[in-house]
Design an enzyme around this catalytic site. Structure first.
Site, PDB file in Angstrom:
ATOM      1  N   TYR A  64       0.980  -1.221   0.040  1.00 53.65           N
ATOM      2  CA  TYR A  64       0.114   0.041   0.041  1.00 53.65           C
ATOM      3  C   TYR A  64       0.912   1.225  -0.063  1.00 53.65           C
ATOM      4  CZ  TYR A  64      -4.802  -1.011   0.377  1.00 53.65           C
ATOM      5  OH  TYR A  64      -6.277  -1.321   0.231  1.00 53.65           O
ATOM      6  N   GLU A  66      -0.523   4.990  -0.599  1.00 52.90           N
ATOM      7  CA  GLU A  66      -1.468   5.900  -0.891  1.00 52.90           C
ATOM      8  C   GLU A  66      -0.447   7.348  -0.584  1.00 52.90           C
ATOM      9  OE1 GLU A  66      -5.201   6.039   1.183  1.00 52.90           O
ATOM     10  OE2 GLU A  66      -5.466   3.737   0.796  1.00 52.90           O
ATOM     11  N   ASP A 210      -8.021  11.920 -25.302  1.00 55.62           N
ATOM     12  CA  ASP A 210      -8.157  10.697 -24.760  1.00 55.62           C
ATOM     13  C   ASP A 210      -7.423   9.733 -26.048  1.00 55.62           C
ATOM     14  OD1 ASP A 210      -8.406   8.039 -24.416  1.00 55.62           O
ATOM     15  OD2 ASP A 210     -10.640   8.389 -23.817  1.00 55.62           O
ATOM     16  N   THR A 236      -5.003   4.763 -21.806  1.00 55.08           N
ATOM     17  CA  THR A 236      -4.577   3.573 -21.129  1.00 55.08           C
ATOM     18  C   THR A 236      -3.305   3.119 -21.488  1.00 55.08           C
ATOM     19  OG1 THR A 236      -5.548   2.690 -23.239  1.00 55.08           O
ATOM     20  CG2 THR A 236      -6.868   2.764 -21.192  1.00 55.08           C
TER      21      THR A 236
END
Ligand code: DSN
Length: 429
Positions: A64, A66, A210, A236
């Site tokens: 993790y 964050e 995009d 992406t």
């Protein structure tokens, strides 16, 4: 000195997949076989390299992290920060961007973060109609985008089937959007980002590009970059860019804080550190001369495949392609997109059915298919193979009800696939 006794035998306590879950192991084996023995012509799919897959499946998945930079909400982030910094620096260098966010999980969340950063609910946005090649997150009514903002759709001209920039300009003057979205999922032609910037400036709108489909072509110098023109660029990482499933957001320095805040804590919490490590690897690969050559071959292969299909009498939307994909309108041969895609799959050629501009059928049936060349090019195939693939597609589509034709093509496809293995030692794939 005495060696400490090992109290936990990793082999015994952490057995391999086949022992833990034979059902998933079997599905994985079958999927490997499917990817090896079929021709993947879905333009949004690709084969990520072994290096990218190693990072994706790595123990960074356990962490993790964050937060951003050195300001994390968890300890033990030293190496997570290292791979994230590498990914950020490589993304900025590859695309010439002032800022990059590599934590964003997917293309849809990248667009969500971009809207969230610059818009208020109810704001007007001008974007390409899904039926003309846009994307769900470009304002579809059933998507969060269409539910949260007031989208107005532009499309392609009926005559040329290319983006009608004059109409984009008219719509912008009429509706005064706060943002214009340039980018598509099923558009075979070059997008003029400079022209979109001009329209956005006329009405004081933000420009979002995009580039999910064409990011690899931009990185490889085969499509003009939107970075000099757009406020925000979303993409992406797993399509033409050949990275892990995921996304990045690039933006001007002025929007950096808003974008980072929109991604975390705005729409996401914990970043996928394994995927971020894999993005770093993919971005390094995409900076190479070999990748520039790959991008050039993707476009060349698409052109040859399109010419091959057209020479068999199949109609290509807009008459051809400038990029990695083509839209084939099957109306004149009386086959639906769905039936064509099913018959081709039985023949070892995997495509997706697709609506065409001014579609008359629903998206589950559709009038067209959307073949593309990123995956077959990653396997090492070239123009000679594209000519053979076009001929096989012609055989199947002219006799969609013939099991004999499908079986013959399937055998020939399998033989070609054996010449271009996906998981071979030492290959880029
Ligand atoms: N980006 C879409 C595609 O082109 O396949 C899926 O969301």
């Amino acid at each position: 000195m005495l060696e400490p006794a090992i109290r936990r035998d990793p082999e015994r306590l952490d057995p391999p997949l086949g022992e833990v879950d034979p059902e998933v192991a079997e599905a994985l084996e079958q999927e490997t076989e499917r990817q090896e023995t079929n021709l993947v012509l879905i333009p949004s799919e690709n084969y990520a390299s072994r290096a990218v897959r190693t990072a994706t499946g790595s123990i960074f998945a356990n962490k993790y992290a964050e937060g951003y930079g050195r300001a994390r909400y968890y300890n033990g982030c030293r190496w997570s920060i290292r791979v994230e910094d590498l990914a950020i620096e490589r993304a900025k260098a590859l695309f010439g961007a002032e800022h990059a966010n590599v934590q964003v999980h997917s293309g849809s969340q990248a667009n969500m973060a971009a809207y969230y950063a610059l818009l208020e609910p109810g704001d007007t946005v001008l974007a390409m109609d899904l039926a003309h090649g846009g994307h769900l997150t470009h304002g579809e009514k059933i998507n969060f985008s269409g539910r949260t903002y007031r989208f107005v759709a532009y499309g392609v001209s009926r005559e040329t089937e290319t983006i009608d920039y004059d109409r984009v300009s008219e719509l912008a003057r009429e509706h005064h959007p706060r943002m214009i979205v340039a980018g598509a999922s099923a558009y075979p032609r070059t997008i003029d980002f400079a022209r979109f910037r001009g329209v956005a400036d006329e009405v004081g709108a933000y420009l979002l590009a995009d580039v999910s489909h064409i990011a690899g072509l931009i990185a490889g110098g085969c499509h003009p970059s939107p970075v000099p023109y757009a406020d925000i660029v979303t993409s992406t990482t797993h399509k033409t860019l050949r990275g892990p499933r995921g996304a990045i957001v690039l933006c001007r320095a002025a929007h950096a804080k808003k974008i980072d805040k929109a991604v975390f804590p705005g729409v996401q919490s914990g970043p996928f550190m394994n995927v971020i490590a894999a993005k770093a690897v993919a971005l390094r690969e995409a900076s190479s001369e070999a990748f520039r050559d790959y991008a050039r071959r993707v476009v060349e292969n698409a052109r040859v495949l399109a010419e091959g299909l057209a020479s068999l009498g199949l109609r290509l939307v807009s008459g051809g392609t400038d990029n990695h994909l083509m839209l084939v309108d099957l109306t004149s041969i009386g086959v639906t997109g769905r039936d064509a895609a099913d018959a081709l799959e039985e023949s070892g050629i995997v495509v997706n059915k697709n609506t065409i501009p001014f579609e008359t059928k629903g998206p589950q049936v559709a009038s067209g298919i959307r073949p593309g060349t990123p995956a077959v090019t990653s396997r090492g195939m070239g123009t000679e193979e594209m000519k053979r693939i076009a001929a096989w597609m012609g055989n199947v589509l002219s006799a969609p009800g013939s099991p004999e034709v499908r079986m013959r093509v399937r055998e020939e496809v399998a033989a070609l696939c054996r010449e271009f293995p996906v998981c071979r030692q030492g290959s880029p794939v």
